[in-house]
Design a protein around this motif. Sequence first.
Motif, short mmCIF file in Angstrom:
data_model
loop_
_atom_site.label_atom_id
_atom_site.label_comp_id
_atom_site.label_asym_id
_atom_site.label_seq_id
_atom_site.Cartn_x
_atom_site.Cartn_y
_atom_site.Cartn_z
N PHE A 198 -3.93 -2.97 9.63
CA PHE A 198 -2.92 -1.95 9.91
C PHE A 198 -1.73 -2.11 8.97
O PHE A 198 -1.18 -1.13 8.47
CB PHE A 198 -2.45 -2.04 11.36
CG PHE A 198 -1.36 -1.06 11.72
CD1 PHE A 198 -1.68 0.23 12.06
CD2 PHE A 198 -0.02 -1.43 11.66
CE1 PHE A 198 -0.68 1.15 12.38
CE2 PHE A 198 0.98 -0.53 11.98
CZ PHE A 198 0.65 0.77 12.33
N ILE A 199 -1.32 -3.36 8.73
CA ILE A 199 -0.19 -3.62 7.82
C ILE A 199 -0.52 -3.13 6.41
O ILE A 199 0.31 -2.50 5.74
CB ILE A 199 0.16 -5.11 7.82
CG1 ILE A 199 0.70 -5.54 9.18
CG2 ILE A 199 1.19 -5.43 6.73
CD1 ILE A 199 0.90 -7.03 9.34
N PHE B 139 -0.33 0.63 6.41
CA PHE B 139 1.06 1.09 6.50
C PHE B 139 1.75 0.97 5.14
O PHE B 139 2.41 1.90 4.68
CB PHE B 139 1.82 0.26 7.55
CG PHE B 139 3.22 0.74 7.80
CD1 PHE B 139 3.47 1.74 8.72
CD2 PHE B 139 4.29 0.19 7.10
CE1 PHE B 139 4.76 2.20 8.95
CE2 PHE B 139 5.59 0.64 7.32
CZ PHE B 139 5.82 1.64 8.25
N ILE B 140 1.59 -0.18 4.48
CA ILE B 140 2.21 -0.37 3.17
C ILE B 140 1.62 0.60 2.16
O ILE B 140 2.32 1.18 1.33
CB ILE B 140 2.03 -1.83 2.68
CG1 ILE B 140 2.74 -2.79 3.63
CG2 ILE B 140 2.56 -1.99 1.26
CD1 ILE B 140 2.48 -4.26 3.32
N GLY B 141 0.29 0.80 2.22
CA GLY B 141 -0.36 1.75 1.32
C GLY B 141 0.14 3.16 1.54
O GLY B 141 0.34 3.92 0.59
N THR B 142 0.35 3.54 2.81
CA THR B 142 0.88 4.86 3.13
C THR B 142 2.26 5.04 2.52
O THR B 142 2.55 6.08 1.89
CB THR B 142 0.97 5.05 4.66
OG1 THR B 142 -0.34 4.95 5.23
CG2 THR B 142 1.57 6.40 5.02
N PHE B 143 3.12 4.05 2.68
CA PHE B 143 4.48 4.11 2.13
C PHE B 143 4.44 4.21 0.61
O PHE B 143 5.15 5.03 0.01
CB PHE B 143 5.27 2.88 2.57
CG PHE B 143 6.70 2.87 2.10
CD1 PHE B 143 7.63 3.69 2.71
CD2 PHE B 143 7.10 2.05 1.07
CE1 PHE B 143 8.96 3.70 2.29
CE2 PHE B 143 8.42 2.04 0.64
CZ PHE B 143 9.35 2.86 1.25
N PRO C 51 1.25 8.40 15.25
CA PRO C 51 2.19 9.16 14.41
C PRO C 51 2.95 8.30 13.41
O PRO C 51 3.74 8.81 12.62
CB PRO C 51 3.14 9.78 15.44
CG PRO C 51 3.14 8.82 16.58
CD PRO C 51 1.73 8.29 16.64
N VAL C 52 2.72 6.99 13.42
CA VAL C 52 3.50 6.11 12.56
C VAL C 52 3.30 6.44 11.08
O VAL C 52 4.20 6.24 10.27
CB VAL C 52 3.14 4.62 12.83
CG1 VAL C 52 1.73 4.30 12.36
CG2 VAL C 52 4.14 3.69 12.15
N TYR C 53 2.14 6.99 10.73
CA TYR C 53 1.87 7.30 9.32
C TYR C 53 2.71 8.49 8.85
O TYR C 53 3.20 8.51 7.72
CB TYR C 53 0.37 7.57 9.11
CG TYR C 53 -0.49 6.41 9.51
CD1 TYR C 53 -0.61 5.30 8.68
CD2 TYR C 53 -1.16 6.40 10.73
CE1 TYR C 53 -1.39 4.21 9.04
CE2 TYR C 53 -1.93 5.31 11.11
CZ TYR C 53 -2.05 4.22 10.26
OH TYR C 53 -2.80 3.14 10.64
N LEU C 54 2.88 9.48 9.72
CA LEU C 54 3.75 10.61 9.39
C LEU C 54 5.21 10.16 9.33
O LEU C 54 5.97 10.62 8.47
CB LEU C 54 3.57 11.73 10.42
CG LEU C 54 2.15 12.30 10.55
CD1 LEU C 54 2.14 13.42 11.58
CD2 LEU C 54 1.64 12.83 9.21
N LEU C 55 5.57 9.26 10.23
CA LEU C 55 6.93 8.72 10.21
C LEU C 55 7.15 7.87 8.97
O LEU C 55 8.24 7.90 8.37
CB LEU C 55 7.17 7.88 11.47
CG LEU C 55 7.15 8.64 12.80
CD1 LEU C 55 7.26 7.66 13.97
CD2 LEU C 55 8.27 9.67 12.85
#
Length: 204
Positions: free
Chosen positions: A6-7, A10-14, A63-67
């Motif tokens: 997940f980490i 998340f970093i990849g999304t950012f 929704p954390v990815y959209l955030l």
Amino acid sequence: MWSFEFILEFIGTFAFAISGIRLASAKEFDWFGAYVVGVATAIGGGTIRDVLLDVTPFWMTDPVYLLCSGFALLWVIVFRRMLVHMNNTIFYFDAIGLALFTVVGIEKTLALGYPMWVAIIMGTLTGAAGGVIRDILINEVPLIFRKEIYAVACVAGGMIYWICLKTIGSGMTTQVIAGVSVVVIRWLSVRFRICLPTLKNDQP
């Protein structure tokens, strides 16, 4: 408790969201348009992967990815002057996102019981497809269709993941080695202008 996968996601999304938003800002998109490009870059590849694997797209359950993409937009707005002077910013963020999403795509595919060759394809899609969507939205020829080593770096990273899986087993070490290899291959290809041959049209 957040998992290591997940980490990574998340970093990849950012990272991918920033690369998309920076390119959108170069085209003078408004804030909403830049956010859309950032989101499409960040979740596009993973969405295609999940649809092909017949699972609910990852961003629809959290929704954390959209955030996260919204935070990337805020980051670019606040630090835009600094980012403008960092000529390699887009490349670095894109390379990091490419590497992390490739590993995440491979991990998720293997976890669902698919063979390694499918995992490499899904890893490549996860890493490279978002960039294709981004380039189409900003009216550019997608990077993977140009001479640069891009999707090929994902395939190479997948092969290295497979070798590590066979030799040292699954785990963080294998993930890190595969991810770093994608970044290194991208950097070497750009640094030394290594590219694939183009298909010539010899017709008069």
